[in-house]
Scaffold this motif. Structure first.
Motif, PDB file in Angstrom:
ATOM      1  N   LEU A  69      -8.109 -11.974  11.723  1.00 47.37           N
ATOM      2  CA  LEU A  69      -6.771 -12.511  11.494  1.00 47.37           C
ATOM      3  C   LEU A  69      -6.693 -13.832  12.237  1.00 47.37           C
ATOM      4  O   LEU A  69      -6.595 -13.864  13.465  1.00 47.37           O
ATOM      5  N   ASN A  70      -6.746 -14.917  11.508  1.00 44.13           N
ATOM      6  CA  ASN A  70      -6.799 -16.251  12.098  1.00 44.13           C
ATOM      7  C   ASN A  70      -5.446 -16.922  11.928  1.00 44.13           C
ATOM      8  O   ASN A  70      -5.023 -17.219  10.810  1.00 44.13           O
ATOM      9  N   GLY A  71      -4.749 -17.134  13.065  1.00 43.99           N
ATOM     10  CA  GLY A  71      -3.490 -17.855  12.991  1.00 43.99           C
ATOM     11  C   GLY A  71      -2.264 -16.998  13.197  1.00 43.99           C
ATOM     12  O   GLY A  71      -1.159 -17.409  12.845  1.00 43.99           O
ATOM     13  N   TRP A 122      -2.312 -18.964   3.006  1.00 47.24           N
ATOM     14  CA  TRP A 122      -1.475 -18.296   3.991  1.00 47.24           C
ATOM     15  C   TRP A 122      -0.466 -17.366   3.318  1.00 47.24           C
ATOM     16  O   TRP A 122      -0.260 -16.232   3.753  1.00 47.24           O
ATOM     17  N   VAL A 123       0.144 -17.828   2.250  1.00 46.83           N
ATOM     18  CA  VAL A 123       1.160 -17.037   1.555  1.00 46.83           C
ATOM     19  C   VAL A 123       0.545 -15.795   0.919  1.00 46.83           C
ATOM     20  O   VAL A 123       1.158 -14.723   0.878  1.00 46.83           O
ATOM     21  N   THR A 124      -0.677 -15.913   0.418  1.00 48.11           N
ATOM     22  CA  THR A 124      -1.280 -14.815  -0.346  1.00 48.11           C
ATOM     23  C   THR A 124      -2.114 -13.873   0.518  1.00 48.11           C
ATOM     24  O   THR A 124      -2.796 -13.000  -0.003  1.00 48.11           O
ATOM     25  N   PHE A 125      -2.086 -14.034   1.840  1.00 47.09           N
ATOM     26  CA  PHE A 125      -2.828 -13.143   2.727  1.00 47.09           C
ATOM     27  C   PHE A 125      -1.847 -12.273   3.507  1.00 47.09           C
ATOM     28  O   PHE A 125      -0.908 -12.783   4.127  1.00 47.09           O
ATOM     29  N   THR A 126      -2.036 -10.958   3.473  1.00 48.28           N
ATOM     30  CA  THR A 126      -1.204 -10.023   4.226  1.00 48.28           C
ATOM     31  C   THR A 126      -2.093  -8.985   4.893  1.00 48.28           C
ATOM     32  O   THR A 126      -3.228  -8.757   4.472  1.00 48.28           O
ATOM     33  N   TYR A 127      -1.561  -8.362   5.933  1.00 42.40           N
ATOM     34  CA  TYR A 127      -2.278  -7.280   6.598  1.00 42.40           C
ATOM     35  C   TYR A 127      -1.304  -6.148   6.851  1.00 42.40           C
ATOM     36  O   TYR A 127      -0.120  -6.358   7.106  1.00 42.40           O
ATOM     37  N   THR A 128      -1.824  -4.935   6.770  1.00 38.25           N
ATOM     38  CA  THR A 128      -1.003  -3.744   6.943  1.00 38.25           C
ATOM     39  C   THR A 128      -1.801  -2.696   7.704  1.00 38.25           C
ATOM     40  O   THR A 128      -2.970  -2.447   7.375  1.00 38.25           O
ATOM     41  N   ILE A 129      -1.183  -2.077   8.696  1.00 47.38           N
ATOM     42  CA  ILE A 129      -1.754  -0.917   9.366  1.00 47.38           C
ATOM     43  C   ILE A 129      -0.973   0.293   8.894  1.00 47.38           C
ATOM     44  O   ILE A 129       0.219   0.417   9.174  1.00 47.38           O
ATOM     45  N   ALA A 130      -1.645   1.155   8.157  1.00 46.50           N
ATOM     46  CA  ALA A 130      -0.993   2.334   7.588  1.00 46.50           C
ATOM     47  C   ALA A 130      -1.842   3.554   7.913  1.00 46.50           C
ATOM     48  O   ALA A 130      -3.003   3.641   7.490  1.00 46.50           O
ATOM     49  N   GLY A 131      -1.249   4.478   8.667  1.00 49.45           N
ATOM     50  CA  GLY A 131      -1.989   5.686   9.005  1.00 49.45           C
ATOM     51  C   GLY A 131      -3.195   5.368   9.869  1.00 49.45           C
ATOM     52  O   GLY A 131      -3.094   4.816  10.955  1.00 49.45           O
ATOM     53  N   ASP A 132      -4.376   5.699   9.347  1.00 49.48           N
ATOM     54  CA  ASP A 132      -5.610   5.541  10.108  1.00 49.48           C
ATOM     55  C   ASP A 132      -6.458   4.387   9.598  1.00 49.48           C
ATOM     56  O   ASP A 132      -7.669   4.386   9.748  1.00 49.48           O
ATOM     57  N   ARG A 133      -5.821   3.369   8.986  1.00 48.87           N
ATOM     58  CA  ARG A 133      -6.619   2.285   8.413  1.00 48.87           C
ATOM     59  C   ARG A 133      -5.869   0.960   8.525  1.00 48.87           C
ATOM     60  O   ARG A 133      -4.641   0.918   8.620  1.00 48.87           O
ATOM     61  N   LEU A 134      -6.650  -0.114   8.531  1.00 53.26           N
ATOM     62  CA  LEU A 134      -6.122  -1.468   8.472  1.00 53.26           C
ATOM     63  C   LEU A 134      -6.514  -2.056   7.125  1.00 53.26           C
ATOM     64  O   LEU A 134      -7.691  -2.009   6.735  1.00 53.26           O
ATOM     65  N   GLU A 135      -5.541  -2.615   6.401  1.00 58.38           N
ATOM     66  CA  GLU A 135      -5.805  -3.208   5.087  1.00 58.38           C
ATOM     67  C   GLU A 135      -5.545  -4.709   5.154  1.00 58.38           C
ATOM     68  O   GLU A 135      -4.463  -5.146   5.569  1.00 58.38           O
ATOM     69  N   LEU A 136      -6.535  -5.478   4.752  1.00 60.41           N
ATOM     70  CA  LEU A 136      -6.427  -6.932   4.651  1.00 60.41           C
ATOM     71  C   LEU A 136      -6.434  -7.299   3.178  1.00 60.41           C
ATOM     72  O   LEU A 136      -7.406  -7.019   2.473  1.00 60.41           O
ATOM     73  N   ARG A 192      -7.692 -10.774  -6.619  1.00 58.73           N
ATOM     74  CA  ARG A 192      -7.117  -9.933  -5.574  1.00 58.73           C
ATOM     75  C   ARG A 192      -8.217  -9.112  -4.915  1.00 58.73           C
ATOM     76  O   ARG A 192      -9.015  -8.471  -5.606  1.00 58.73           O
ATOM     77  N   SER A 193      -8.276  -9.161  -3.587  1.00 57.09           N
ATOM     78  CA  SER A 193      -9.252  -8.357  -2.860  1.00 57.09           C
ATOM     79  C   SER A 193      -8.532  -7.638  -1.724  1.00 57.09           C
ATOM     80  O   SER A 193      -7.654  -8.204  -1.064  1.00 57.09           O
ATOM     81  N   VAL A 194      -8.918  -6.386  -1.523  1.00 61.68           N
ATOM     82  CA  VAL A 194      -8.341  -5.571  -0.458  1.00 61.68           C
ATOM     83  C   VAL A 194      -9.491  -5.012   0.371  1.00 61.68           C
ATOM     84  O   VAL A 194     -10.363  -4.319  -0.152  1.00 61.68           O
ATOM     85  N   ARG A 195      -9.505  -5.351   1.663  1.00 61.13           N
ATOM     86  CA  ARG A 195     -10.511  -4.808   2.561  1.00 61.13           C
ATOM     87  C   ARG A 195      -9.853  -3.751   3.435  1.00 61.13           C
ATOM     88  O   ARG A 195      -8.855  -4.017   4.099  1.00 61.13           O
ATOM     89  N   THR A 196     -10.421  -2.556   3.429  1.00 61.44           N
ATOM     90  CA  THR A 196      -9.887  -1.443   4.205  1.00 61.44           C
ATOM     91  C   THR A 196     -10.832  -1.137   5.358  1.00 61.44           C
ATOM     92  O   THR A 196     -12.028  -0.914   5.131  1.00 61.44           O
ATOM     93  N   ILE A 197     -10.306  -1.130   6.567  1.00 61.72           N
ATOM     94  CA  ILE A 197     -11.103  -0.856   7.756  1.00 61.72           C
ATOM     95  C   ILE A 197     -10.521   0.370   8.446  1.00 61.72           C
ATOM     96  O   ILE A 197      -9.393   0.319   8.953  1.00 61.72           O
ATOM     97  N   PRO A 198     -11.237   1.500   8.457  1.00 62.68           N
ATOM     98  CA  PRO A 198     -10.739   2.670   9.202  1.00 62.68           C
ATOM     99  C   PRO A 198     -10.615   2.333  10.686  1.00 62.68           C
ATOM    100  O   PRO A 198     -11.507   1.705  11.264  1.00 62.68           O
ATOM    101  N   LEU A 199      -9.521   2.737  11.311  1.00 66.14           N
ATOM    102  CA  LEU A 199      -9.327   2.449  12.724  1.00 66.14           C
ATOM    103  C   LEU A 199     -10.412   3.083  13.574  1.00 66.14           C
ATOM    104  O   LEU A 199     -10.765   2.573  14.633  1.00 66.14           O
ATOM    105  N   GLU A 200     -10.960   4.204  13.120  1.00 66.90           N
ATOM    106  CA  GLU A 200     -12.009   4.868  13.870  1.00 66.90           C
ATOM    107  C   GLU A 200     -13.275   4.014  13.945  1.00 66.90           C
ATOM    108  O   GLU A 200     -14.093   4.185  14.843  1.00 66.90           O
TER     109      GLU A 200
END
Length: 465
Positions: A79-81, A14-28, A35-43
């Motif tokens: 995003l669970n929880g 839980w502590v090491t998981f973050t999410y950010t919506i920046a511009g036109d993308r969602l980053e998990l 360390r892993s970063v998943r980027t999902i374009p909002l489109e």
């Protein structure tokens, strides 16, 4: 130690998981060991699924899942929880897709932050009334629940029997004891059969309690569930049509189930559900208003049900008659429904197995109405905007798909079809099941159907009489 270790592991995740919506993308971002970063374009987001299972609801939490058209759950964001308020806020942010605007959101942003000041208009197509709960026992998906529960219990018993001190030999002994006392088996089956309507109605209520379908800000939003409340948002511009399914019991009661055909949507029969088991007339009227008609809508009357606010003004739909398939298709279905059982009966009679021969003969007789019904279910049509294909008997399905969704055609003939002058035409669609087949059309009939839908593709290859 096991419980403590599980708690520590969960807290670290839980502590090491973050999410950010920046511009036109969602980053998990997950940074547990690596360390892993998943980027999902909002489109790429085709829909948002917010659910609140029982334990999550007790804690005021929700699960937010994204449909991205990636082709499987493993490639989708989840995003669970998160809190229920945060899940709703995120859903509004993700579905807003303000081109060019930069919207930033992190786990620490307050759940009450608004996305915009403009009011969002909603239109309800249907709020399923309580009276529709009586249709649950007529649906095969819920009607067989008692047998499914017993089968699951037996499977768990075999899987975990050793943990409870039950060996395979003990289970075999119980089976032999029941085999020698068939009256108990008959009583058990009778109890399960009697429980089918009650359990079916309960399961229907659990999954479809307070089912609503509405439009909101360019999306179709379906909300349902008693224990696990689920909200699914489907982008309207990616909806290409809808499918209808009905079992023999549902057909007899004029009921139908309906779900959307959506590009890039995995598990469309669950996530794309537009209506549970519902009166067919009401379902077609809702499909006409929410997605579009197949055929010519009737201007007279409404199909709104009493006690279902949001359905006023829905026009009744006169579905265009589907074109019948040739007589060879009827012979083919009768042959496939009767001949295998006649073969079994003949073989059993030669071997002296009288009971098996009788069963095979009875099933061959049952195959006659089944084959005729399967033929009667065949059909295809085109109204200038949408095409439709229908087939099946024990589970009859009809797909209504927009012409613009067709990306190609496949023509198939087995040796038996060639000898009968039949053809199967499959419309390739980049949505739903990926392809919808008009089974056993006539050879010229099938080709002309495809040429009618997409003349610019096929006219140069068709010689018209």
């Amino acid at each position: 130690m096991g419980v403590a270790g599980s708690v520590v592991f969960a807290v670290i995740r839980w502590v090491t998981f973050t999410y950010t919506i920046a511009g036109d993308r969602l980053e998990l971002t997950r940074a547990f060991v690596s360390r892993s970063v998943r980027t999902i374009p909002l489109e790429r987001i085709r829909g948002v699924d917010v659910s609140t299972p029982a334990l999550h609801r007790l804690l005021g939490l929700a699960v937010l899942k994204l449909d991205t058209g990636a082709g499987g759950d493993k490639q989708e964001g989840e995003l669970n929880g998160v809190t229920v308020e945060e899940a709703e806020r995120l859903r509004a942010v993700l579905l807003a897709r303000r081109g060019g605007a930069v919207v930033t959101s992190e786990a620490s942003v307050s759940a009450g932050e608004s996305v915009g000041s403009e009011p969002v208009e909603e239109h309800y197509y249907v709020r399923v009334p309580r009276s529709w709960l009586r249709y649950g026992p007529l649906s095969g998906a819920y009607l067989l629940t008692p047998f499914a529960l017993v089968a699951g219990a037996i499977g768990l018993l075999f899987q975990w029997g050793d943990e409870f001190g039950i060996s395979g030999r003990d289970a075999w002994a119980v089976g032999e004891w029941l085999w020698d006392r068939p009256q108990y088996l008959i009583i058990g089956v009778a109890v399960l059969v009697l429980a089918m309507p009650f359990v079916g109605g309960v399961m229907y209520a659990i999954f479809n309690w307070d089912f609503t379908l509405r439009s909101r800000d360019g999306y179709l939003v379906a909300e349902r569930g008693l224990i696990n409340r689920r909200v699914v948002s489907l982008e309207r511009r990616r909806i290409r049509g809808y499918e209808l399914a009905e079992s023999p019991l549902e057909r007899a009661a004029k009921l139908v189930r309906m779900w959307a055909v959506v590009t890039g949507l995995g598990d469309s029969q669950t996530r794309g559900q537009l209506l549970p088991v519902s009166p067919k007339a009401a379902a077609l009227a809702i499909a006409t208003e929410a997605i579009g008609p197949f055929g010519t809508p009737s201007q007279s009357g409404t199909s709104g049900q009493s006690g279902t606010p949001g359905q006023s003004g829905i026009r009744s739909q006169s579905v265009a008659a589907l074109r019948a398939h040739p007589a060879q298709a009827r012979r083919r279905r009768l042959f496939r429904a009767i001949f295998p059982w006649l073969l079994v009966a003949a073989g059993a009679a030669v071997l002296g197995w009288g009971v098996v021969a009788m069963i095979g003969f009875v099933l061959a007789l049952v195959g006659i109405p089944l084959g005729l019904d399967r033929y009667g279910s065949l059909g295809h049509g085109y109204d200038g905007t949408r095409l439709s294909v229908r087939s099946g008997s024990l589970r009859r399905t009809q797909a209504i798909v927009e012409r613009r969704a067709v990306v190609g055609w496949t023509f198939k003939q087995t040796w038996f079809q060639r000898s009968a002058g039949l053809l199967t035409v499959i419309a390739g669609v980049g949505a739903g099941r990926g392809g919808y087949a008009a089974l056993d059309t006539g050879e010229r009939q099938g080709v002309e159907f495809a040429a009618e839908v997409t003349p610019e593709w096929l006219d140069q290859f068709v010689i018209r009489s």
